[in-house]
Motif scaffolding. Structure first.
Motif, PDB file in Angstrom:
ATOM      1  N   UNK A 258       5.307  22.280 -17.383  1.00  0.00           N
ATOM      2  CA  UNK A 258       4.169  22.182 -17.896  1.00  0.00           C
ATOM      3  C   UNK A 258       3.280  21.055 -17.833  1.00  0.00           C
ATOM      4  N   UNK A 259       3.427  19.945 -16.985  1.00  0.00           N
ATOM      5  CA  UNK A 259       2.774  18.626 -16.884  1.00  0.00           C
ATOM      6  C   UNK A 259       3.005  18.023 -15.636  1.00  0.00           C
ATOM      7  N   UNK A 260       2.045  16.897 -15.592  1.00  0.00           N
ATOM      8  CA  UNK A 260       2.396  15.965 -14.436  1.00  0.00           C
ATOM      9  C   UNK A 260       2.283  14.702 -14.992  1.00  0.00           C
ATOM     10  N   UNK A 261       3.261  13.663 -15.139  1.00  0.00           N
ATOM     11  CA  UNK A 261       3.392  12.439 -15.451  1.00  0.00           C
ATOM     12  C   UNK A 261       3.083  11.199 -14.236  1.00  0.00           C
ATOM     13  N   UNK A 262       3.894  11.586 -13.103  1.00  0.00           N
ATOM     14  CA  UNK A 262       3.737  10.716 -12.035  1.00  0.00           C
ATOM     15  C   UNK A 262       4.002  11.476 -10.810  1.00  0.00           C
ATOM     16  N   UNK A 263       3.149  10.804  -9.789  1.00  0.00           N
ATOM     17  CA  UNK A 263       2.965  11.434  -8.538  1.00  0.00           C
ATOM     18  C   UNK A 263       3.422  10.487  -7.583  1.00  0.00           C
ATOM     19  N   UNK A 264       4.263  10.619  -6.602  1.00  0.00           N
ATOM     20  CA  UNK A 264       4.661   9.451  -5.724  1.00  0.00           C
ATOM     21  C   UNK A 264       4.206  10.199  -4.208  1.00  0.00           C
ATOM     22  N   UNK A 265       3.582   9.373  -3.538  1.00  0.00           N
ATOM     23  CA  UNK A 265       3.075  10.029  -2.182  1.00  0.00           C
ATOM     24  C   UNK A 265       3.807   9.200  -1.176  1.00  0.00           C
ATOM     25  N   UNK A 266       4.933   9.722  -0.783  1.00  0.00           N
ATOM     26  CA  UNK A 266       5.794   9.105   0.007  1.00  0.00           C
ATOM     27  C   UNK A 266       5.962   9.523   1.511  1.00  0.00           C
ATOM     28  N   UNK A 267       5.592  10.969   1.723  1.00  0.00           N
ATOM     29  CA  UNK A 267       5.725  11.429   3.010  1.00  0.00           C
ATOM     30  C   UNK A 267       5.037  10.461   4.132  1.00  0.00           C
ATOM     31  N   UNK A 268       5.519  10.533   5.050  1.00  0.00           N
ATOM     32  CA  UNK A 268       5.006   9.434   6.274  1.00  0.00           C
ATOM     33  C   UNK A 268       5.742   9.841   7.592  1.00  0.00           C
ATOM     34  N   UNK A 269       4.949   9.366   8.318  1.00  0.00           N
ATOM     35  CA  UNK A 269       5.641   9.422   9.836  1.00  0.00           C
ATOM     36  C   UNK A 269       5.231   7.876  10.461  1.00  0.00           C
ATOM     37  N   UNK A 270       6.539   7.631  11.555  1.00  0.00           N
ATOM     38  CA  UNK A 270       6.680   6.103  11.852  1.00  0.00           C
ATOM     39  C   UNK A 270       6.399   6.301  13.633  1.00  0.00           C
ATOM     40  N   UNK A 271       5.345   6.501  14.157  1.00  0.00           N
ATOM     41  CA  UNK A 271       5.184   6.880  15.656  1.00  0.00           C
ATOM     42  C   UNK A 271       5.394   5.228  16.250  1.00  0.00           C
ATOM     43  N   UNK A 272       5.831   5.261  17.626  1.00  0.00           N
ATOM     44  CA  UNK A 272       5.898   4.204  18.452  1.00  0.00           C
ATOM     45  C   UNK A 272       4.981   4.527  19.815  1.00  0.00           C
ATOM     46  N   UNK A 273       3.967   3.460  19.826  1.00  0.00           N
ATOM     47  CA  UNK A 273       3.380   3.522  21.416  1.00  0.00           C
ATOM     48  C   UNK A 273       2.593   2.243  21.315  1.00  0.00           C
ATOM     49  N   UNK A 274       2.743   1.632  22.486  1.00  0.00           N
ATOM     50  CA  UNK A 274       1.461   0.485  22.609  1.00  0.00           C
ATOM     51  C   UNK A 274       0.233   1.064  22.720  1.00  0.00           C
TER      52      UNK A 274
END
Length: 424
Positions: A258-274
């Motif tokens: 019935x509601x949203x009090x908190x939103x956590x944008x946690x998803x992410x990626x960690x690529x490696x390349x020079x």
């Protein structure tokens, strides 16, 4: 004393890293295989040496069995390399630390250290020995653990896993959405919130893993003695690169609670390349997940939030501290830090606070590579004033603070959880 080539130092460090990983993981045969067939393990902590493959394997099995019986989770780390000259020639000495990073009572971890000999290629071996080995320190050796504060007496390389003790009485009954919640930091966030009575909708691209995590966390919470009634955790699929998926995720929270009090944008990626190797697809996917995912999440949340709500984004110390091979990742996290400030300014009119967390080296799967690479770990810890890796619990503590009423006048801020590494 003659100069020891740097390649010898690295070779010893890498050997000890392989040995440490094997014995910490309970792989007795693999640990014994790092010695020559007639190799000898010698430590001041044990009365008798272990000589030969069979004895070495048996020793490692006993060591691991003792850990299992005590309920302790251990990890070994080399903190210092020393050159010692003797009658047989020069040899390298590894000063190692044995970390207790988990106990059955959840008490403070401990870490003890003492010299462990590993002969380099220029020094003769006794009976074919390569005596790099886990050891514990005698009391008179404790002063060798330098650079530690009096409040943190456990030594370099340790991880403090005790859960946060702060309680937030305003949180029970609130509703949070956490993206990337199937594993790692996101799963820890979901658990930390639910423990404090917050209902959580966990979203992840891997819907099956998200469902399994929600079920596992629910079962674990039911088995624990928690002061507040734990919140419910429900799973939902989300591709954070799609704005419509965020809208659906937000609607799931409304439908369930019935509601949203908190939103956590946690998803992410960690690529490696020079830089020469960064492909158009890699930079597009990194910015899409790490930056557009934050923007789309904030848009979906803000459209359904009431004044007093809060959004927290996952930035990184990499936003201000560049690392080779992480140009795409560092750039994306710098964008998240700036986007957080822009969101805070624009959403302030709605009474919505927006902050970010900027972790450094944290004990997650994303940083497992550096913990398994002894030279890389030593180099990393040299750049951390607190000389240790952080734990997910320490990041979760900051998340809880930023979502709570204790930070009700804090917005547009990126709070670093990095042991001070951004200053080095």
């Amino acid at each position: 004393m003659s100069e020891v080539p740097v390649e010898d130092v690295l070779a010893v460090h890498q050997l000890y890293g392989r040995q440490s990983h094997a014995i910490d993981s309970g792989e007795a045969a693999r640990w014994a295989a790092t010695f020559t067939p007639d190799g000898e393990f010698v430590s001041p902590s044990y009365p008798e040496p272990a000589v030969g493959t069979a004895a070495l394997t048996a020793f490692a099995e006993r060591f691991h069995a003792g850990c299992v019986e005590s309920g302790e989770r251990l990890r070994h780390v080399v903190s210092t390399m020393e050159v010692r000259s003797g009658q047989s020639g020069d040899a390298l000495r590894a000063l190692a630390y044995l970390q207790i990073v988990g106990t059955p009572e959840g008490g403070s971890p401990a870490c003890t250290g003492s010299p462990c000999w590993t002969t380099n290629s220029r020094a003769p071996r006794t009976a074919g020995a390569c005596a790099a080995a886990p050891c514990t320190a005698s009391p008179e050796k404790q002063e060798e653990k330098t650079q530690m504060t009096t409040l943190e007496p456990t030594g370099p390389g340790r991880v403090l896993h005790q859960p946060a003790t702060a309680r937030y009485p305003e949180m029970p009954g609130k509703v949070a959405v956490v993206t990337g919640a199937a594993r790692g930091m996101g799963a820890r966030f979901a658990a930390g919130l639910a423990t404090r009575g917050v209902h959580v909708v966990g979203g992840d691209l891997d819907a099956a893993a998200m469902t399994a995590t929600a079920d596992d966390l629910t079962a674990a919470l039911a088995a624990e003695s928690i002061e507040d009634k734990p919140g419910r955790i429900v799973a939902s699929a989300v591709d954070v690169t799609r704005a419509e998926d965020h809208v659906a995720l937000a609607q799931r929270a409304i439908d369930e609670f019935g509601r949203i009090d908190f939103w956590v944008n946690n998803a992410g990626i960690f690529p490696y390349a020079e830089v020469p190797d960064i492909t158009p697809e890699q930079i597009r996917s990194t910015l899409s997940v790490n930056v557009e995912g934050v923007l789309f999440g904030a848009q979906a949340a803000a459209a359904r939030m009431e004044p007093g709500s809060a959004i927290v984004n996952m930035a990184s110390v990499s936003a201000v501290r560049v690392r080779k091979g992480r140009a795409a990742y560092c750039s994306s996290k710098a964008a998240v830090a700036h986007l957080t400030e822009s969101l805070a300014v624009e959403l302030g009119d709605q009474g919505i606070r927006v902050n970010a967390i900027a972790p450094g080296y944290i004990d997650t799967e994303m940083t497992r590579w550096i913990q398994d690479d002894a030279p890389a770990l030593a180099k990393a810890l040299d750049a951390v004033p607190l000389h240790r890796i952080g734990s997910p619990e320490e990041v979760c503590s900051v998340l809880l603070f930023l979502l709570s009423d204790s930070s009700r006048y804090v917005t547009g801020h990126s709070l670093a959880v990095d042991g001070g590494s951004r200053h080095v």
